[in-house]
Design a protein around this motif. Structure first.
Motif, PDB file in Angstrom:
ATOM      1  N   ASN A  57       0.810  -1.102   0.169  1.00  0.00           N
ATOM      2  CA  ASN A  57       0.065   0.129  -0.008  1.00  0.00           C
ATOM      3  C   ASN A  57       0.745   1.141  -0.054  1.00  0.00           C
ATOM      4  O   ASN A  57       0.330   2.397   0.194  1.00  0.00           O
ATOM      5  CB  ASN A  57      -1.059  -0.049   1.235  1.00  0.00           C
ATOM      6  CG  ASN A  57      -1.852  -1.000   1.362  1.00  0.00           C
ATOM      7  OD1 ASN A  57      -2.610  -1.293   0.258  1.00  0.00           O
ATOM      8  ND2 ASN A  57      -2.007  -1.805   2.316  1.00  0.00           N
ATOM      9  N   GLY A  58       2.266   1.090  -0.323  1.00  0.00           N
ATOM     10  CA  GLY A  58       3.072   2.626  -0.382  1.00  0.00           C
ATOM     11  C   GLY A  58       3.470   2.596   1.019  1.00  0.00           C
ATOM     12  O   GLY A  58       4.229   3.728   1.026  1.00  0.00           O
ATOM     13  N   LYS A  59       3.319   1.926   2.122  1.00  0.00           N
ATOM     14  CA  LYS A  59       3.948   2.543   3.301  1.00  0.00           C
ATOM     15  C   LYS A  59       5.311   2.103   3.580  1.00  0.00           C
ATOM     16  O   LYS A  59       5.515   1.004   3.041  1.00  0.00           O
ATOM     17  CB  LYS A  59       3.173   1.686   4.488  1.00  0.00           C
ATOM     18  CG  LYS A  59       1.763   2.195   4.299  1.00  0.00           C
ATOM     19  CD  LYS A  59       0.814   1.510   5.426  1.00  0.00           C
ATOM     20  CE  LYS A  59      -0.652   1.872   5.548  1.00  0.00           C
ATOM     21  NZ  LYS A  59      -1.471   1.247   6.398  1.00  0.00           N
ATOM     22  N   PRO A  60       6.297   3.028   3.923  1.00  0.00           N
ATOM     23  CA  PRO A  60       7.842   2.645   3.927  1.00  0.00           C
ATOM     24  C   PRO A  60       8.074   1.666   4.854  1.00  0.00           C
ATOM     25  O   PRO A  60       7.645   1.610   6.049  1.00  0.00           O
ATOM     26  CB  PRO A  60       8.107   3.983   4.212  1.00  0.00           C
ATOM     27  CG  PRO A  60       7.002   4.648   5.099  1.00  0.00           C
ATOM     28  CD  PRO A  60       6.152   4.249   4.573  1.00  0.00           C
ATOM     29  N   LEU A  61       8.812   0.889   4.333  1.00  0.00           N
ATOM     30  CA  LEU A  61       9.543  -0.219   5.326  1.00  0.00           C
ATOM     31  C   LEU A  61      10.905  -0.051   5.531  1.00  0.00           C
ATOM     32  O   LEU A  61      11.384  -0.557   6.626  1.00  0.00           O
ATOM     33  CB  LEU A  61       9.166  -1.670   4.760  1.00  0.00           C
ATOM     34  CG  LEU A  61       7.791  -1.950   4.508  1.00  0.00           C
ATOM     35  CD1 LEU A  61       7.844  -3.262   3.802  1.00  0.00           C
ATOM     36  CD2 LEU A  61       6.995  -2.379   5.736  1.00  0.00           C
ATOM     37  N   ALA A  62      11.286   0.668   4.672  1.00  0.00           N
ATOM     38  CA  ALA A  62      13.120   1.031   4.668  1.00  0.00           C
ATOM     39  C   ALA A  62      13.100   2.288   3.844  1.00  0.00           C
ATOM     40  O   ALA A  62      12.738   2.517   2.731  1.00  0.00           O
ATOM     41  CB  ALA A  62      13.944   0.019   3.770  1.00  0.00           C
ATOM     42  N   VAL A  63      13.455   3.215   4.752  1.00  0.00           N
ATOM     43  CA  VAL A  63      13.919   4.607   4.121  1.00  0.00           C
ATOM     44  C   VAL A  63      15.199   5.115   4.342  1.00  0.00           C
ATOM     45  O   VAL A  63      16.089   4.391   4.851  1.00  0.00           O
ATOM     46  CB  VAL A  63      12.799   5.571   4.716  1.00  0.00           C
ATOM     47  CG1 VAL A  63      11.629   5.193   4.426  1.00  0.00           C
ATOM     48  CG2 VAL A  63      12.935   5.708   6.064  1.00  0.00           C
ATOM     49  N   ASN A  64      15.419   6.341   3.907  1.00  0.00           N
ATOM     50  CA  ASN A  64      17.078   7.037   4.123  1.00  0.00           C
ATOM     51  C   ASN A  64      16.646   8.464   5.289  1.00  0.00           C
ATOM     52  O   ASN A  64      15.837   9.164   4.848  1.00  0.00           O
ATOM     53  CB  ASN A  64      17.410   7.568   2.710  1.00  0.00           C
ATOM     54  CG  ASN A  64      17.521   6.313   1.914  1.00  0.00           C
ATOM     55  OD1 ASN A  64      18.359   5.281   2.171  1.00  0.00           O
ATOM     56  ND2 ASN A  64      16.670   6.406   0.869  1.00  0.00           N
ATOM     57  N   LYS A  65      17.524   8.247   5.994  1.00  0.00           N
ATOM     58  CA  LYS A  65      17.519   9.294   6.933  1.00  0.00           C
ATOM     59  C   LYS A  65      18.625  10.347   6.585  1.00  0.00           C
ATOM     60  O   LYS A  65      19.806  10.062   6.527  1.00  0.00           O
ATOM     61  CB  LYS A  65      17.864   8.725   8.464  1.00  0.00           C
ATOM     62  CG  LYS A  65      17.288   9.901   9.519  1.00  0.00           C
ATOM     63  CD  LYS A  65      17.485   8.927  10.852  1.00  0.00           C
ATOM     64  CE  LYS A  65      17.372   9.857  12.054  1.00  0.00           C
ATOM     65  NZ  LYS A  65      17.536   8.972  13.416  1.00  0.00           N
ATOM     66  N   LEU A  66      18.466  11.651   6.589  1.00  0.00           N
ATOM     67  CA  LEU A  66      19.440  12.779   6.202  1.00  0.00           C
ATOM     68  C   LEU A  66      20.291  12.854   7.285  1.00  0.00           C
ATOM     69  O   LEU A  66      19.640  13.182   8.356  1.00  0.00           O
ATOM     70  CB  LEU A  66      18.870  13.933   5.384  1.00  0.00           C
ATOM     71  CG  LEU A  66      17.894  13.761   4.201  1.00  0.00           C
ATOM     72  CD1 LEU A  66      17.275  14.913   3.824  1.00  0.00           C
ATOM     73  CD2 LEU A  66      18.886  13.074   3.001  1.00  0.00           C
TER      74      LEU A  66
END
Length: 601
Positions: A57-66
């Motif tokens: 459903n497009g929910k983030p499981l792995a993202v990038n932290k700035l």
């Protein structure tokens, strides 16, 4: 007069030599410098941002932290006071950093052959550095650059599936040069399996520079690109698994049997993925490695268990394949099967009853399968078991999937250098002995009986927005297709007919389930013991593993759920309630059409 001529010639020669030296050292240098200024081209490679991993459903499981990384000018070891001064300045702004560690990192990585700034702080949060960015950037010996670091918003949720990234080492860089630029590479799970996609495509900045490395002109700029991937997993359903699975350790898989897409899965216990990104502490690592529940092992595909009675559907097909036993053939179900001086016990003390495959599956009668295997033989059994997914990889998109073991005479000779005995065939018939399988193999096997064709379990749904197609494969002969209804009737009876091993916990479910329970012994039972030892009297880690696998709705098969509870003692008692809760949740979430949901009185 003669000497004057000689001196004149000598003077002329020196003038010529000096003129030539002047031309080579000054005039030509200016000429070549002008050429260098005109022609020197420099290419800088730009690291891509790692692609995100999203649920269906497009929910983030792995993202990038700035954030930012901090580096110090190289070769300051020649003047330690300057190095110490720069480190102390960094510590004055970020007092929680360790000066000794920063200095050690600098000395370890400062190379006399490199002019690159030496990284001493890999990552600091964006909001933390930003107020001090100008002060840091004004110092000639310090370089502050923006970076991103992998972040897992849900910590330990689906840790064995998502996986984690770690710092790239020399071996990683040799096999994947882009990891030198990104500094990170996938270490496990989806992060590793799809690493080449997730790491993205590098960018380039091509500039014209002087001999002094000053930029004269930007010739070309190619922006780096990242590629997101979407999984088949449903985050809401995934969260529910931890509520439904009320046992210390095991595995659970929820799969759409039409195409093999996995809606949720868990290997338990799990661990926090974020602790691996910057480096796990030694104490936390030791605790994880020494745990008897093996939290670091992906039990979905990297742990092997005796399949126990969940193999009996495939075993029934092997009997039918032999031509010696048919779906309506009746075999004796009694307390034990005697072979020589050894008694192979039934799982409970039955009376004596003649049973077809339907009743044998309903009651999980061991002696029915002992007699069938004795008549058919391992030469027929082993190939059929492999056809139904045992002893072969499922092809699921997780790294290092285990093959498992379907034992036969050739395997035993090659592995143990021992002959095959009839007793080995008897043990194999109920998923014991040397027989080993993964939960993913059991789920795939169940899906074959649900749908009548083979599928490849998978987590990937789309790559960069492009859907990935998965098509089932017809593997059953006409004879097997005709026999399929009897296996399904037996699985129906397990969950819906009084006396079925799963009737008590599965029949109240909101949907009609077809299932098979299994209990896989961890320790053997001595022939001297007149009766089976009660599981409750055993030490916890000596108790049998508990299986329950099934599909629903029975009227129109669609979803497969496979549950393994380590040391759960009873498939019906430990794994059955978990499977029932998950099917009820699928109904509540709208996965199952309302017309297949039972009407309550």
């Amino acid at each position: 007069m003669r000497m004057t001529i000689v001196y004149g010639i000598i003077a002329l020669v020196w003038i010529i030599l000096l003129t030539r030296v002047y031309y080579l050292s000054i005039k030509s240098n200016e000429y070549y410098e002008q050429i260098a200024e005109k022609n020197a081209i420099k290419t800088d490679y730009i690291a891509p941002v790692r692609g995100q991993i999203l649920d269906k459903n497009g929910k983030p499981l792995a993202v990038n932290k700035l954030g930012f990384e901090i580096s110090i000018k190289p070769h300051l070891r020649r003047n330690m006071s300057i190095l110490d001064n720069e480190i102390n300045f960094i510590i004055s702004i970020f007092p929680d950093l360790n000066a000794t560690r920063l200095k050690r990192e600098y000395i370890k990585n400062d190379s006399p052959y490199s002019q690159d700034f030496v990284n001493v702080v890999n990552f600091l949060d964006y909001d933390r550095v930003l107020p001090h960015f100008a002060r840091l950037n004004l110092r000639d010996n310090i370089d502050v650059k923006p970076v991103s670091i992998r972040h897992y918003p849900f910590g330990n949720l689906a840790s064995h599936i998502i996986g984690y990234v770690g710092r790239a080492n020399l071996k990683d860089i040799e096999t994947n040069p882009l990891s030198k630029l990104t500094n990170y590479t996938g270490r496990s799970g989806i992060e590793r399996y799809y690493n080449e996609i997730l790491q993205g495509i590098e960018g380039q900045r091509v500039t014209k520079v002087t001999a002094l490395n000053k930029i004269v002109e930007e010739v070309e700029y190619i922006e780096p690109s990242s590629i997101d991937i979407t999984l088949t997993m449903d985050l809401e359903l995934q969260k529910y698994l931890y509520e439904a699975f009320d046992r210390p350790a095991g595995a659970v898989i929820v799969m759409d049997a039409i195409d093999g897409s996995i809606l949720a899965a868990a290997s338990l216990p799990e661990y926090d993925l974020n602790q691996f990104v910057t480096g796990i502490s030694q104490s936390d690592w030791n605790e994880m490695m020494n745990s008897p529940d093996h939290p670091f092992t992906n039990k979905l595909v990297n742990a092997l268990y005796p399949p126990g009675s969940v193999v009996k559907m495939a075993m029934g097909m092997a009997f039918f394949e032999s031509g010696k036993i048919g779906p309506t053939t009746k075999l004796l179900c009694d307390p034990y099967f005697e072979l020589g001086d050894r008694k192979f016990r039934n799982w409970k003390n039955y009376g004596s009853e003649m049973m077809t495959i339907v009743e044998a599956l309903r009651d999980s009668c061991d002696t029915y399968f002992y007699r069938g295997a004795y008549n058919v033989g391992i030469e027929v059994m082993a190939p059929v078991l492999k056809k139904y997914g045992f002893g072969v990889k499922t092809g699921v998109d997780l790294p290092n999937e285990y093959i498992g073991i379907v034992p036969d005479a050739q395997w035993k000779k090659a592995r143990l250098n021992q002959p095959w005995y009839q007793g080995d065939t008897i043990n194999t018939s109920i998923g014991q002995g040397s027989f080993l399988a993964t939960p993913m193999q059991v789920a795939r096997d169940t899906a074959i009986f649900a749908m009548g064709y083979d599928i490849t379990p998978h987590f990937i749904s789309s790559i960069g927005g492009v859907p990935q197609e998965w098509i089932g494969k017809d593997i059953l002969t006409q004879k097997e297709k005709s026999a399929l209804k009897y296996i399904r009737e037996g699985m129906y009876a397990v969950a819906n007919v009084p006396g079925g091993t799963g009737f008590r916990v599965l029949s109240p479910s909101k949907v009609t389930i077809a299932a098979k329970s299994g209990t896989a012994q961890v320790v053997g039972i001595s022939q001297e013991d007149k009766e089976r030892i009660k599981e409750s009297d055993m030490e916890y880690y000596e108790r049998s593993h508990a299986w329950m696998t099934g599909y629903a709705p029975y009227e129109n098969p669609r979803y497969v759920v496979t549950v393994l509870v380590e040391h759960g003692a009873s498939g019906g008692g430990a794994a059955g309630p978990i499977l029932a809760r998950i099917f009820d949740k699928l109904a509540d979430m709208g996965y199952i059409d309302e017309k297949y949901i039972k009407k309550r009185k």
